[in-house]
Design an enzyme around this catalytic site. Structure first.
Site, PDB file in Angstrom:
ATOM      1  CG  ASP A  11      -2.048  -1.084   1.016  1.00  0.00           C
ATOM      2  OD1 ASP A  11      -2.359  -1.421  -0.143  1.00  0.00           O
ATOM      3  OD2 ASP A  11      -2.573  -1.575   2.030  1.00  0.00           O
ATOM      4  CE  LYS A  33      -4.385  -5.952   0.165  1.00  0.00           C
ATOM      5  NZ  LYS A  33      -4.853  -4.749  -0.534  1.00  0.00           N
ATOM      6  CG  ASP A  60      -7.631  -5.932  -2.521  1.00  0.00           C
ATOM      7  OD1 ASP A  60      -8.805  -6.265  -2.751  1.00  0.00           O
ATOM      8  OD2 ASP A  60      -7.283  -5.298  -1.501  1.00  0.00           O
ATOM      9  CG  LEU A  61      -7.562  -3.880  -8.874  1.00  0.00           C
ATOM     10  CD1 LEU A  61      -7.359  -3.818 -10.379  1.00  0.00           C
ATOM     11  CD2 LEU A  61      -7.006  -2.633  -8.211  1.00  0.00           C
ATOM     12  CE  LYS A  62     -11.260  -4.342  -0.802  1.00  0.00           C
ATOM     13  NZ  LYS A  62      -9.846  -3.999  -0.986  1.00  0.00           N
ATOM     14  CG  HIS A  64     -19.745  -3.539  -6.274  1.00  0.00           C
ATOM     15  ND1 HIS A  64     -20.059  -2.902  -5.100  1.00  0.00           N
ATOM     16  CD2 HIS A  64     -20.903  -4.048  -6.720  1.00  0.00           C
ATOM     17  CE1 HIS A  64     -21.351  -3.019  -4.856  1.00  0.00           C
ATOM     18  NE2 HIS A  64     -21.891  -3.712  -5.831  1.00  0.00           N
ATOM     19  CG  ASP A  65     -19.764  -1.593 -13.084  1.00  0.00           C
ATOM     20  OD1 ASP A  65     -20.932  -1.542 -13.504  1.00  0.00           O
ATOM     21  OD2 ASP A  65     -18.948  -0.678 -13.240  1.00  0.00           O
ATOM     22  CB  ILE A  66     -23.768  -4.235 -14.703  1.00  0.00           C
ATOM     23  CG1 ILE A  66     -22.878  -3.755 -15.846  1.00  0.00           C
ATOM     24  CG2 ILE A  66     -24.590  -3.081 -14.132  1.00  0.00           C
ATOM     25  CD1 ILE A  66     -23.666  -3.304 -17.077  1.00  0.00           C
ATOM     26  N   PRO A  67     -22.882  -7.267 -14.235  1.00  0.00           N
ATOM     27  CG  PRO A  67     -24.440  -8.987 -13.912  1.00  0.00           C
ATOM     28  CD  PRO A  67     -24.312  -7.497 -13.926  1.00  0.00           C
ATOM     29  CG  ASN A  68     -21.258  -6.965 -20.559  1.00  0.00           C
ATOM     30  OD1 ASN A  68     -20.887  -8.007 -21.115  1.00  0.00           O
ATOM     31  ND2 ASN A  68     -21.058  -5.767 -21.080  1.00  0.00           N
ATOM     32  CB  THR A  69     -19.065  -3.635 -16.370  1.00  0.00           C
ATOM     33  OG1 THR A  69     -20.033  -3.021 -17.227  1.00  0.00           O
ATOM     34  CG2 THR A  69     -17.897  -2.705 -16.181  1.00  0.00           C
ATOM     35  CB  THR A 124     -11.388  -6.352   7.884  1.00  0.00           C
ATOM     36  OG1 THR A 124     -10.533  -5.694   6.948  1.00  0.00           O
ATOM     37  CG2 THR A 124     -11.467  -7.813   7.542  1.00  0.00           C
ATOM     38  NE  ARG A 185      -3.704  -2.985  12.351  1.00  0.00           N
ATOM     39  CZ  ARG A 185      -3.948  -3.063  11.031  1.00  0.00           C
ATOM     40  NH1 ARG A 185      -3.752  -4.193  10.381  1.00  0.00           N
ATOM     41  NH2 ARG A 185      -4.348  -2.006  10.352  1.00  0.00           N
ATOM     42  NE  ARG A 215      -2.982   0.419   7.747  1.00  0.00           N
ATOM     43  CZ  ARG A 215      -4.217   0.848   7.886  1.00  0.00           C
ATOM     44  NH1 ARG A 215      -4.440   2.122   8.136  1.00  0.00           N
ATOM     45  NH2 ARG A 215      -5.244   0.011   7.781  1.00  0.00           N
TER      46      ARG A 215
END
Ligand code: C5P
Length: 238
Positions: A11, A33, A60-62, A64-69, A124, A185, A215
């Protein structure tokens, strides 16, 4: 212990910071990551560089959009040859299915191994109050388990969840299901913005396949010593 069980989160947002951290960690860390901070700053270059250095990469780009995209987006990431990609389970069953199917088809057509595809359940950093604030009436634990089951039904290889939910997911989804846990942690390290946290040993004992540590390694005065201490703790927990 398998050498891929510790994933260090890169990060940072400059190439030099990333290179210095990877160099300092040396042989102690083989899995990184790359998240939105580094990817949005430098695109896929750092992923290609890490792969060239012989490291494995969880991108790790997560999505989250419509199925086609989501399906097409995952296919566009395939050229970087990540080892793990992820989508957000909040996109629902059809979205996850479309992602998994598109990714498998594209990898097969290109004759390359398909990256593992996992689903983020509930961040988390969220606690019960954050959850209720979104209008949810059930518990985070129930939502995480439900989302893990949906991810499995959609053909995903696993999920990202907090160590606190890992035992139940492992019991329900079986031994082959990947459970990747951030929110780690070690004793004595502050929680920062994370809320559902656990120690490395606790996460491994709960049945995590891999833990993600940011971190607690990158912010330590000696990142390599911090990583080695975490590896030792994980080893002892097994
Ligand atoms: O620094 P820290 O160990 O808290 O970093 C955790 C990393 O895991 C961050 O890169 C964060 O984006 C990521 N992550 C998370 N919770 C999720 C999914 C990913 O903390 N549910």
């Amino acid at each position: 212990m398998a050498d891929d069980q510790l994933i260090a989160a890169l990060d940072v947002h400059t190439r030099s910071e990333a290179e210095v951290l990877v160099q300092r960690l040396g042989e102690s860390v083989g899995y990184y990551k790359v998240g939105m901070e580094l990817f949005y700053a430098l695109g896929g270059d750092m992923v290609l560089w890490l792969k060239n250095e012989g490291k494995r990469v969880f991108l790790d780009l997560k999505l989250h959009d419509i199925p086609n995209t989501v399906g097409n987006g995952l296919c566009s990431l395939l050229r970087l040859r990540p080892d793990i990609l992820n989508v957000h389970t909040a996109g629902g069953l059809r979205m996850m299915k479309a992602g998994a199917e598109a990714l498998h088809r594209a990898a097969e057509a290109q004759g390359i191994p398909c990256p593992k595809l996992i689903g983020v359940t509930v961040l988390t950093s969220m606690d019960a109050e954050d959850w209720r604030g979104l209008g949810h009436t059930g518990t985070i634990a129930d939502a995480v388990l439900r989302r893990a089951q949906l991810a499995q039904e959609a053909g995903l290889d696993g999920v990202v969840a907090s160590p606190a939910e890992t035992l139940e997911i492992r019991r329900t989804c079986g031994d082959d299901f990947l459970i990747v846990t951030p929110g780690i942690r070690p004793a004595g390290v502050g929680n920062d913005d994370q809320r559902r946290v656990m120690t490395p040993a606790g996460a491994i004992r709960a049945g995590a396949s891999q833990i993600v540590v940011g971190r607690a390694i990158s912010g330590a005065p000696d990142p390599r010593a911090a990583a080695e201490l975490i590896l030792k703790e994980m080893e002892e927990a097994l």
